[in-house]
Scaffold this active site. Structure first.
Site, PDB file in Angstrom:
ATOM      1  CG  ASP A   1       0.583  20.962  12.979  1.00 52.04           C
ATOM      2  OD1 ASP A   1      -1.171  20.568  12.869  1.00 52.04           O
ATOM      3  OD2 ASP A   1       0.259  22.695  13.331  1.00 52.04           O
TER       4      ASP A   1
ATOM      5  CG  HIS B   1      -0.133  27.025  15.057  1.00 55.88           C
ATOM      6  ND1 HIS B   1       1.135  26.248  14.653  1.00 55.88           N
ATOM      7  CD2 HIS B   1      -0.764  26.666  14.849  1.00 55.88           C
ATOM      8  CE1 HIS B   1       0.629  24.797  14.583  1.00 55.88           C
ATOM      9  NE2 HIS B   1      -0.383  25.227  13.797  1.00 55.88           N
TER      10      HIS B   1
END
Ligand code: NGQ
Ligand code: ZN
Length: 457
Positions: free
Chosen positions: A324, A273
């Site tokens: 994800d 991220h």
């Protein structure tokens, strides 16, 4: 030894014509020759590009994709999504996780992903009771990978706290409870089965700075080094503003800065991220050689923010993509959103391109494939001797690709339409997708449908 011939192949130095790719019996590329005739080689049947890595997966979340899109409160955010996710995972068992993961991996393969980084923290049975064998869930994921043929880097996750300052785990989180010792025990158990299998790699994933403490992080890294000095290390970093603020309160540093200052962050690390990073952090991350694992559809879905990709790219930072939470199962959507986020934020076009690499689609695919292989500790990510034969054959006759050559193929793949344009996929020398279909997709989807109905009941 076998040979695959294609009229167009994307090699590390760009597109080449009339290429023969020779693959040895271990699934590695032995030789690549350009300017060839097909001869007796197998015809690829379309333009060939390197397979993509999905470096960040929580496979079980595939089964709840689309189920958190209803208002819970006017303040809905990552944190309220997480409550939905926690209640979803409450009763999941290993067979269900296996069925969900197999469905996901088959979908990913048919969209051009050939390897996955499974960031695995759902270790224990409901209530936090350990399974008889602590690796039971891990093996469910490995079974799904083996069944579908996707290459997997399994990253058992260390998850010990609910927040900075050693706050104890709460509720459902007891299913994640681990210590460096218990996690290293899992790795030892897994190693017996995985050793010598070129499609499996083991690494570790301290979940995030909020879920581990510095002493544990050091113990884990020391233990992993004793086991394999090159094992990949993945960690969530600065996904949400609250996490950045809590980290500042705890250490007076932002999470990326804390890691860079206190841990040996290098090419072996994948920082997932890094959404909320400052410009100095962005530049230092690029210089570290680590891969930033970007999950653009997840970041958009959860309202996390946008990673400063334009700046990072200017500094030659390494990056990869991840699905994800699996609201998308295709690399096309991740790459497209990565670029579009920046176009929207900067009011400019063609952010990922540069004078030396003018095609946005080619740059994104080439760099994400190469960074992805690095993050997964897999010798892959480009079509070159010594690399695994992880190949994707595009459907050159598709209406969006027909008549296009070279860079225009990837620009069209990434930016035009949303239909599948992958024809075949190969992992480690073995075809697993033919004519747009995973070879086992019928049985896998039927089993997944049953599991999904049971979960919804
Ligand atoms: C995860 N979600 O690891 O699945 C987290 C939430 C947690 C993302 N980072 C889990 N997408 O914080 O416990
Ligand atoms: Zn995640």
């Amino acid at each position: 030894m076998k040979s695959v011939f294609a009229e167009q192949v994307m090699l590390a130095d760009g597109w080449n014509d009339n290429v023969t790719i020779q693959i040895d019996d271990q699934g590695c590329i032995a030789a690549v020759r350009t300017g060839q005739k097909p001869g007796t080689a197998e015809q690829a049947g379309g333009p060939v590009i390197p397979g993509m890595s999905n470096v960040h997966s929580h496979a079980f979340q595939r089964a709840m994709a689309g189920l958190a899109e209803r208002i819970g409160s006017p303040e809905d955010s990552f944190w309220t999504w997480r409550e939905v996710m926690y209640s979803f995972l409450q009763r999941l068992d290993p067979d269900q996780v296996h069925a969900i993961a197999a469905q996901l991996y088959a979908e990913m393969l048919s969209n051009g992903y050939t390897s996955v980084g499974e960031f695995h923290y759902l270790h224990h049975a409901p209530g936090g009771r350990p399974y008889a064998r602590s690796t039971e869930m891990a093996f469910a994921l490995l079974r799904a990978a083996a069944e579908t043929g996707i290459a997997i880097t399994l990253l058992p996750s260390l998850y010990a706290y609910s927040g900075f300052g050693d706050a104890p785990l709460r509720g459902t989180q007891t299913r994640f409870a681990t210590t460096p010792e218990s996690l290293l025990g899992m790795l030892r158990d897994l190693r017996g089965t995985c050793a010598g299998n070129p499609e499996i790699r083991l690494g570790v994933a301290p979940h995030s700075l909020r879920a581990v403490n510095p002493a544990m992080l050091k113990d884990l890294l020391a233990g992993v080094d004793a086991f394999d000095r090159t094992a990949p290390i993945h960690i969530h970093v600065a996904q949400i503003i609250k996490e950045v603020n809590d980290c500042l309160t705890w250490s007076e540093k932002r999470p990326a800065q804390w890691l860079l200052d206190n841990m040996p962050v290098d090419a072996r690390w994948c920082l997932v991220h890094c959404t909320n990073v400052s410009t100095p952090e962005t530049e230092k991350l690029a210089a570290s050689g680590a891969v930033v694992g970007l999950c653009p559809t997840t970041g958009a879905n959860l309202g996390d923010g946008t990673f400063p990709f334009a700046r990072y790219r200017e500094k030659q930072g390494r990056f990869a993509i991840g699905g994800d939470i699996h609201v998308s199962q295709t690399p096309v959507e991740e790459l497209r959103w990565l670029e579009y986020n920046q176009r929207l934020a900067l009011r400019r076009r063609n952010i990922a391109a540069s004078e030396s690499s003018p095609s946005v689609g080619t740059f994104l695919w080439r760099e994400a494939a190469s960074g992805g292989a690095q993050a997964l500790g897999r010798k892959a990510g480009s079509i070159a001797p010594g690399r695994r034969a992880d190949l994707v054959v595009l459907d050159g006759a598709h209406i969006n690709l027909a008549g296009r050559r070279g860079d225009a193929l990837l620009d069209s793949l990434v930016f035009c339409g949303s239909e599948r344009m992958v024809r075949h996929a190969m992992v480690g020398g073995r075809w697993v997708v033919r004519d747009g279909h995973h070879l086992e997709e019928g049985a896998i989807a039927a089993r997944y449908a049953k599991v999904r109905s049971a979960l919804m009941a």
